[in-house]
Scaffold this active site. Structure first.
Site, PDB file in Angstrom:
ATOM      1  N   ASP A 116      -3.552  -1.336  -2.257  1.00  0.00           N
ATOM      2  CA  ASP A 116      -4.640  -1.807  -1.475  1.00  0.00           C
ATOM      3  C   ASP A 116      -6.065  -1.250  -1.962  1.00  0.00           C
ATOM      4  O   ASP A 116      -7.262  -1.907  -2.076  1.00  0.00           O
ATOM      5  CB  ASP A 116      -4.713  -1.443  -0.016  1.00  0.00           C
ATOM      6  CG  ASP A 116      -4.176   0.070   0.198  1.00  0.00           C
ATOM      7  OD1 ASP A 116      -3.819   0.641  -0.800  1.00  0.00           O
ATOM      8  OD2 ASP A 116      -4.171   0.596   1.387  1.00  0.00           O
ATOM      9  N   ARG A 122       8.326   5.996  -3.393  1.00  0.00           N
ATOM     10  CA  ARG A 122       8.470   6.723  -2.192  1.00  0.00           C
ATOM     11  C   ARG A 122       7.685   6.398  -1.250  1.00  0.00           C
ATOM     12  O   ARG A 122       6.410   5.903  -1.481  1.00  0.00           O
ATOM     13  CB  ARG A 122       8.379   8.140  -2.544  1.00  0.00           C
ATOM     14  CG  ARG A 122       6.978   8.686  -2.744  1.00  0.00           C
ATOM     15  CD  ARG A 122       6.549  10.114  -2.979  1.00  0.00           C
ATOM     16  NE  ARG A 122       5.163  10.246  -3.368  1.00  0.00           N
ATOM     17  CZ  ARG A 122       4.753  10.026  -4.566  1.00  0.00           C
ATOM     18  NH1 ARG A 122       5.737  10.067  -5.553  1.00  0.00           N
ATOM     19  NH2 ARG A 122       3.751  10.030  -4.902  1.00  0.00           N
ATOM     20  N   SER A 137       0.977  -1.241   0.113  1.00  0.00           N
ATOM     21  CA  SER A 137      -0.117  -0.015   0.033  1.00  0.00           C
ATOM     22  C   SER A 137       0.905   1.260   0.028  1.00  0.00           C
ATOM     23  O   SER A 137       0.556   1.893   0.945  1.00  0.00           O
ATOM     24  CB  SER A 137      -1.172  -0.113   1.175  1.00  0.00           C
ATOM     25  OG  SER A 137      -1.634  -1.172   1.284  1.00  0.00           O
TER      26      SER A 137
HETATM   27  C1  BGC Z   1      -0.323   5.222  -0.158  1.00  0.00           C
HETATM   28  C2  BGC Z   1      -1.254   4.274  -1.077  1.00  0.00           C
HETATM   29  C3  BGC Z   1      -2.254   3.659  -0.476  1.00  0.00           C
HETATM   30  C4  BGC Z   1      -3.235   4.793   0.729  1.00  0.00           C
HETATM   31  C5  BGC Z   1      -4.046   4.049   1.433  1.00  0.00           C
HETATM   32  C6  BGC Z   1      -1.135   5.841   0.660  1.00  0.00           C
HETATM   33  O1  BGC Z   1      -0.212   6.815   1.455  1.00  0.00           O
HETATM   34  O2  BGC Z   1       0.700   5.905  -1.046  1.00  0.00           O
HETATM   35  O3  BGC Z   1      -0.629   3.525  -2.027  1.00  0.00           O
HETATM   36  O4  BGC Z   1      -3.176   3.151  -1.233  1.00  0.00           O
HETATM   37  O5  BGC Z   1      -1.843   5.169   1.537  1.00  0.00           O
HETATM   38  O6  BGC Z   1      -3.500   2.880   2.317  1.00  0.00           O
END
Ligand code: BGC
Length: 466
Positions: free
Chosen positions: A192, A154, A139
């Site tokens: 996610d 990142r 995620s």
């Molecule tokens: C991430 C995402 C993720 C979201 C929710 C963000 O900080 O960059 O990839 O889907 O958080 O978990």
């Protein structure tokens, strides 16, 4: 200035008017398009290489892991078809120092947890059996040229582990799994939100997007391959011929990093500047669970520095960054003002007056309302972009699930933007609770990928090895 005056000023600053919501949404639409363009923009708009809609008839047994902001989840999913499934899951809390520790510690932790899970759920059959296909829900923003890879762009949500940004995380995990001889093969990497989108669509065909309002925030939806300019010249023929859909992981927590429209306050600016990645995730830093408690803490520290609150008290424990997680404002709103008394005494040894308790309670209400109202700009922008007039926005995450009134506030804000002006129960676009994206979604995606591979269909760009 009195405490009440200071509160009234904060109230103005945290208020997001219907006009502002519309302005933000319109800018959001152009930023989504920019992210899909060849030159790109702030919002990464990552093709997720899911090029089928689930039918609900997918079947099979899969393993899934979810590396979220707070926990590692390992899930064993059986897809039964007819939109049905069963699953068994275990949670392994990610030790806080690991968020900023060493890369190998993270992969070892995940591989150890997975190994423990496989031994527990598959017993001695573990080592002798065929490799279990695993969907890896990662995620964080990860670029993908194919479904089984993800190069971390990142870290977000307070993670800051050296040596992972710029790397494909799938081999990092697979190597750690292989060292332990755990019979598992990572077949797909998903976000996610993409998992949430697909899991929910497996069960509900009216799903139009998958959203996470949790430690971080983000959304995924289906676009169409031929409408993604940055994939021009890189798409295999079968995808173009079939006019395939393509799941897009927006990564829209990065919306407005150049600060054109967001009504950021001095507290938001401070949170950003003191974060491991200043200048990034501006939108996320205003609305996501990792930050909401911190907004409250910074407001209170500001009032304290003006001698307006907690007068003559030692507030050292409250001066620790992130001393309040989002459960603080969320519980305060849920339990009303008197709850603040015990909470502040027990957690920070701070005594509160009745006025202070009322104001702290009302601040939590403002912080939660701002989060919900700003959150829907991403939803409204996807709807405008795809011309969706109705549908279900499958939502998950701790803020959606636990922050009081999030859904009602989000619906009210959607109505401010779209002006349906009908009874809330008749709103055509609604947020509904998502199916388990990181478990069921990862399983459905692994199943869809297996089917494509068997049918010799593409699951990546022409340059990818798949
Ligand atoms: C991430 C995402 C993720 C979201 C929710 C963000 O900080 O960059 O990839 O889907 O958080 O978990």
């Amino acid at each position: 200035m009195s405490l009440l005056d200071a509160y009234e000023k904060t109230k103005q600053e945290l208020n997001v008017t219907p006009e502002k919501l519309t302005e933000i949404t319109d800018h959001f639409v152009s930023e989504l398009n920019k992210g899909l363009s060849k030159t790109g923009g702030n919002i990464p708009m990552i093709p997720g290489w899911v090029m089928d809609y689930p039918t609900g008839q997918e079947t099979g047994d899969y393993l899934a892991i979810d590396l979220g902001g707070t926990n590692l989840r390992v899930v064993k999913v059986s897809l039964l078809g007819d939109s049905k499934f069963t699953y068994e899951a275990e949670k392994y809390p990610i030790p806080v120092p690991m968020r900023t520790g060493k890369s190998e510690d993270l992969w070892n932790f995940i591989a150890d947890s997975l190994d423990t899970f496989v031994k527990k759920h598959y017993g001695s059959r573990g080592s002798s059996m065929a490799k279990l296909p695993l969907g890896f829900t990662f995620s964080y923003p990860a670029s993908q040229d194919a479904i089984n890879e993800g190069v971390l762009q990142r870290w977000t949500k307070g993670f800051d582990i050296d040596g992972v940004e710029g790397e494909n995380v799938v081999p990092l995990l697979q190597d750690a799994i292989n060292v332990r001889n755990t019979p598992v093969e990572v077949v797909s990497l998903i976000n996610d939100t993409t998992g949430t989108l697909v899991a929910s669509k497996y069960c509900d065909p009216e799903t139009i997007m998958g959203l996470i309002f949790g430690t971080g925030c983000n959304g995924a939806y289906y676009d169409v391959c031929k409408d993604i300019p940055k994939l021009e010249g890189r798409l295999p023929d079968d995808l173009l011929k079939e006019n395939s859909p393509m799941a897009i992981n927006c990564e829209y927590g990065a919306f407005d990093n150049e600060w054109a429209v967001l009504p950021r306050t001095k507290y938001d600016i401070q949170i950003d500047q003191e974060s491991p990645r200043p200048g990034q995730q501006y939108y996320e830093k205003m609305i996501a669970g990792y930050y909401l408690g911190e907004v409250l803490r910074l407001i209170l520290l500001d009032y304290y520095s003006q001698d307006l609150i907690f007068k003559d008290q030692n507030i050292k424990p409250l001066q620790v960054p992130f001393a309040m997680d989002t459960s603080f404002p969320s519980r305060i709103e849920q339990h009303s003002a008197p709850f603040v008394e015990g909470l502040f005494l027990d957690s920070f040894n701070i005594k509160t007056t009745e006025e202070e308790r009322n104001i702290i309670h009302d601040l939590c209400l403002l912080i939660g309302t701002r989060s919900a109202r700003l959150s829907v700009c991403g939803i409204a922008a996807i709807c405008k972009k795809r011309n969706y007039k109705a549908g279900h926005c499958a939502s998950d995450g701790s803020v959606f699930n636990k922050y009081p009134h999030f859904k009602e506030r989000a619906h009210e804000a959607l109505n401010d933007i779209f002006q349906w002006n009908c009874d809330p129960k008749d709103y055509p676009i609604t947020l509904i609770h998502a199916e388990d994206g990181s478990g069921v979604g990862a399983a459905v995606i692994a199943c869809l990928t297996e089917k494509r591979l068997l049918a010799n269909k593409s699951v990546g760009t022409i340059e990818s090895k798949l």
